[in-house]
Motif scaffolding. Sequence first.
Motif, mmCIF file in Angstrom:
data_model
loop_
_atom_site.group_PDB
_atom_site.id
_atom_site.type_symbol
_atom_site.label_atom_id
_atom_site.label_comp_id
_atom_site.label_asym_id
_atom_site.label_seq_id
_atom_site.Cartn_x
_atom_site.Cartn_y
_atom_site.Cartn_z
ATOM 1 N N GLN A 158 1.126 9.446 -1.172
ATOM 2 C CA GLN A 158 0.637 8.103 -1.460
ATOM 3 C C GLN A 158 -0.213 7.577 -0.324
ATOM 4 O O GLN A 158 0.148 7.687 0.852
ATOM 5 N N TYR A 159 -1.347 6.981 -0.698
ATOM 6 C CA TYR A 159 -2.217 6.340 0.295
ATOM 7 C C TYR A 159 -1.507 5.138 0.918
ATOM 8 O O TYR A 159 -0.869 4.342 0.220
ATOM 9 N N VAL A 160 -1.630 5.006 2.241
ATOM 10 C CA VAL A 160 -1.078 3.863 2.964
ATOM 11 C C VAL A 160 -2.212 3.219 3.736
ATOM 12 O O VAL A 160 -2.929 3.878 4.497
ATOM 13 N N SER A 161 -2.401 1.915 3.536
ATOM 14 C CA SER A 161 -3.587 1.232 4.051
ATOM 15 C C SER A 161 -3.607 1.094 5.567
ATOM 16 O O SER A 161 -4.675 0.881 6.153
ATOM 17 N N ASP A 162 -2.462 1.215 6.235
ATOM 18 C CA ASP A 162 -2.450 1.008 7.686
ATOM 19 C C ASP A 162 -2.823 2.265 8.465
ATOM 20 O O ASP A 162 -2.758 2.299 9.689
ATOM 21 N N GLY A 163 -3.212 3.327 7.747
ATOM 22 C CA GLY A 163 -3.623 4.546 8.420
ATOM 23 C C GLY A 163 -2.497 5.508 8.718
ATOM 24 O O GLY A 163 -2.718 6.600 9.250
#
Length: 298
Positions: A74-79
């Motif tokens: 899953q993509y996580v926006s905080d890097g």
Amino acid sequence: VYKTTWDETDSLCIFADGADDFCAFILQSGVGQGTATFKGKACGEMFEAIYPFSIVERKEEDGSVICTFPEIQQYVSDGSLGNSFPMYACGNKDGLNFRNLAAVLGIPATGIANIKSITFTPNNGVSIAGKAVISSLDDDAPSLSVCEGGSSSITLECIGNKLNEEPTYFYICIPAGEYKEGFTLTFDTFDETFVREYHGDYSFERSQIRFTETIEVEGDPVDDLSLIKQPNLILYRSSTKNKLQLNNANPFNATVVSHRYSNNQGIIVLDKAPTAINGEIFIPSHARAVTEIPASTG
């Protein structure tokens, strides 16, 4: 490469004094921080820990651990890499210093499309996800290897993350090793598929991150993500425009895979469609405006 902060859904698999049995330790404090306290029950002097708890199956007689390397991430926006990045630690009750077990491919992308997913596929068809073995636990460099017969691709689900002129960075956790003949990246933008191929031999070391060049992805934007119905996705908007804290670890009778807030929208990704709502979703003191829960699929 390292896990930069701990998340409210994190848990550890703990082995005490070399025992085969293991138990879960749940995050007690340290959400959003680089160090955290976990709570559980285990008797012993020395402890082995594997993160995340969900990947562990069993310990073998030789001390190696059978686990599952995630095919869907899953993509996580905080890097960070969320709970897709496996780690190992050994120590006493005074603290555990984790070591990374995999490598990372960083992908900077631009454009105007919404990214549904990015798939990483080795060109030689080698297995890179599924049943795996964590070994060399007594050394300073524990290793993870994926067994034959597993998946030959890893997909990063991005839940419609919108691109723009400035690069958005996507990170895919992959097994360390040699990728003979290169690899292929496939971008799904809801309305079309965009492919970028890399030929040649590429080496990824444990705890190493390597970046592609900035990729301009073709495709049209999606104006309203709520119109894209996905049964394992819960959206909300907060009056504080910040990520809200869940009231408990399992409010939906499904495992929370990731939880982020970006572009004035909270996105909770579950491992399956929710079948029930167990009380208040968020801590009552946290403000919220609108919560959208997908309709039951049966």
